[in-house]
Design a protein around this motif. Structure first.
Motif: not given
Length: 283
Positions: A194, A197, A200, A266
């Protein structure tokens, strides 16, 4: 309820960090004999050193799950040293993203060799030892995407689905030998992935904003902890779970089909963050 795992002979793969490490720690704390493996020699040696303070005994080895001979040698060493194997926790293998436009067949096969075949290699190596003693527990650490496909992350979706099917098939075929096989399907568990993530998501996004976005699809409203998974793994390894096999258990805080919406959520969040950063940069 007291789960007595003292003396159990347990193998945990991918045990140098995250969920695998939490599971290994939990078994060690209950006095089990714990054999751990991972790819990195330094990381797994450090794990072995930590576990030695609590476990009844520890074996720690660097193992590549794509190496059939290496997997068998590790399992045979554990069984030879301790006289058998009681529990296998098949945890090794990470998720991989990508879609029809970005992936090659070879990339999907590479992921399958680590995940599907890595799990299969360990099961194939451990089952003969469990059959001889007519007792065994195999716990497959899987992902919710295998049960509820998403419109992105094709390698994870199809390879996790295969792992789930393997678990169910083995849970039926091995039950006659008193070897019980079950799958634990991870939702949003707070491990190092995470952090990746979040990175990103790009600049200008706070961790609080990112977490709030990710947790919109989780009814319980929080990330799971590796210890949440470890508790269920210990239960399935115990005599309290002696009539459970071929089960698929979600460790997800209520997250089920909502996972299919997450890639869209997302993407929209990332686009919003980029637009916000661009507007701030304008004179």
């Amino acid at each position: 309820m007291h789960i007595d795992l003292s003396g159990k002979r347990v193998i945990v793969t991918g045990a140098s960090r995250g969920i695998g490490l939490a599971i290994a720690r939990s078994f060690a704390a209950e006095g089990a004999r714990v054999a751990v493996c991972a790819r990195s020699p330094d990381a797994i040696e450090a794990t072995g050193g930590e576990l030695a303070a609590r476990a009844q005994a520890v074996i720690a080895r660097a193992v590549d799950v794509t190496d059939s001979a290496g997997v068998k040698a590790f399992v045979d060493e554990v069984a030879g040293t301790w006289g058998g194997v009681d529990v296998l926790v098949n945890n090794a293998g990470q998720g991989r993203g990508g879609n029809l436009d970005t992936l090659t067949p070879e990339q999907i096969l590479e992921h399958a060799n680590i995940l599907q075949m890595g799990h299969f290699r360990f099961v194939q190596a451990v089952v003969p030892h469990m059959r001889r003693q007519r007792w065994g527990r195999i716990i497959e650490i899987n992902a919710l995407a295998g049960a509820f496909p998403t419109p992105d992350g094709i390698p994870s979706v199809i390879n996790r689905a295969a792992c789930l099917a393997l678990s169910k098939s083995l849970g039926m075929s091995l039950a006659k030998d008193n070897i019980l096989v079950n799958s634990l399907n991870m939702g949003w568990i707070d491990t190092g992935q995470w952090d990746r993530h979040y990175a990103e998501a790009g600049p200008g996004v706070s961790r609080e904003e990112f977490d709030a976005m990710a947790l919109k699809v989780v009814p319980l409203g929080r990330f799971g902890k590796p210890e949440d998974v470890a508790g269920m793994a210990m239960f399935l390894a115990s005599d309290y779970a002696s009539f459970i096999s071929a089960a698929s258990i979600d460790i997800s805080g209520g997250l089920q089909g909502q996972i299919a919406y997450y890639p869209t959520l997302k993407r929209e969040f990332t686009e919003m963050a980029k637009a916000r950063n661009n507007s701030r940069a304008e004179p």
